[in-house]
Scaffold this motif. Sequence first.
Motif, PDB file in Angstrom:
ATOM      1  N   MET A  27      52.584  21.146  14.714  1.00 13.67           N
ATOM      2  CA  MET A  27      53.432  20.200  14.007  1.00 13.67           C
ATOM      3  C   MET A  27      54.743  20.021  14.778  1.00 13.67           C
ATOM      4  SD  MET A  27      54.999  20.353  10.161  1.00 13.67           S
ATOM      5  CE  MET A  27      53.574  19.728   9.305  1.00 13.67           C
ATOM      6  N   ALA A  28      55.153  18.804  14.930  1.00 15.22           N
ATOM      7  CA  ALA A  28      56.380  18.479  15.645  1.00 15.22           C
ATOM      8  C   ALA A  28      57.605  18.691  14.751  1.00 15.22           C
ATOM      9  CB  ALA A  28      56.326  17.034  16.114  1.00 15.22           C
ATOM     10  N   ASP A  29      58.753  18.839  15.372  1.00 10.81           N
ATOM     11  CA  ASP A  29      60.025  18.985  14.660  1.00 10.81           C
ATOM     12  C   ASP A  29      60.581  17.582  14.387  1.00 10.81           C
ATOM     13  OD1 ASP A  29      62.647  19.383  13.850  1.00 10.81           O
ATOM     14  OD2 ASP A  29      63.177  20.651  15.544  1.00 10.81           O
ATOM     15  N   ILE A  30      60.782  17.262  13.133  1.00  5.97           N
ATOM     16  CA  ILE A  30      61.198  15.909  12.771  1.00  5.97           C
ATOM     17  C   ILE A  30      62.580  15.561  13.333  1.00  5.97           C
ATOM     18  CG2 ILE A  30      62.204  16.486  10.522  1.00  5.97           C
ATOM     19  CD1 ILE A  30      60.826  13.838   9.499  1.00  5.97           C
ATOM     20  N   GLU A  31      63.468  16.533  13.443  1.00 12.70           N
ATOM     21  CA  GLU A  31      64.798  16.246  13.998  1.00 12.70           C
ATOM     22  C   GLU A  31      64.712  15.915  15.486  1.00 12.70           C
ATOM     23  OE1 GLU A  31      67.451  15.631  12.207  1.00 12.70           O
ATOM     24  OE2 GLU A  31      66.199  16.051  10.475  1.00 12.70           O
ATOM     25  N   GLU A  32      63.877  16.644  16.217  1.00 15.70           N
ATOM     26  CA  GLU A  32      63.671  16.342  17.635  1.00 15.70           C
ATOM     27  C   GLU A  32      62.996  14.982  17.792  1.00 15.70           C
ATOM     28  OE1 GLU A  32      64.845  17.949  20.360  1.00 15.70           O
ATOM     29  OE2 GLU A  32      65.905  19.152  18.872  1.00 15.70           O
ATOM     30  N   ALA A  33      62.065  14.686  16.901  1.00 17.37           N
ATOM     31  CA  ALA A  33      61.388  13.385  16.936  1.00 17.37           C
ATOM     32  C   ALA A  33      62.388  12.266  16.673  1.00 17.37           C
ATOM     33  CB  ALA A  33      60.266  13.348  15.900  1.00 17.37           C
ATOM     34  N   ARG A  34      63.285  12.477  15.735  1.00 15.77           N
ATOM     35  CA  ARG A  34      64.305  11.461  15.416  1.00 15.77           C
ATOM     36  C   ARG A  34      65.197  11.220  16.635  1.00 15.77           C
ATOM     37  NH1 ARG A  34      64.812   8.030  11.438  1.00 15.77           N
ATOM     38  NH2 ARG A  34      64.202   9.569   9.928  1.00 15.77           N
ATOM     39  N   LYS A  35      65.598  12.282  17.331  1.00 15.76           N
ATOM     40  CA  LYS A  35      66.430  12.149  18.537  1.00 15.76           C
ATOM     41  C   LYS A  35      65.684  11.377  19.621  1.00 15.76           C
ATOM     42  CE  LYS A  35      69.029  16.359  17.682  1.00 15.76           C
ATOM     43  NZ  LYS A  35      69.203  17.755  18.087  1.00 15.76           N
TER      44      LYS A  35
END
Length: 70
Positions: free
Chosen positions: A1-9
Amino acid sequence: MADIEEARKAFERIDVDGDGYITAAEFKKALAQGGDWNVTDSVAEAVIGAQDLNGDKLLSFDEFWAHINK
């Protein structure tokens, strides 16, 4: 599962104009800045189209997140 905060960045880095959507042109530009100069407009459009769930030819964060969080 990916990190949503990193994905947002990552999404925000690609969404150059800050309108909340990634266009094929923005995607192509991001790849070029990363060193992949061989991506054509049609390839960028196909990649965005494959992830575009509502058919508007734009990639929203929700669509981006759905794709990377598979």
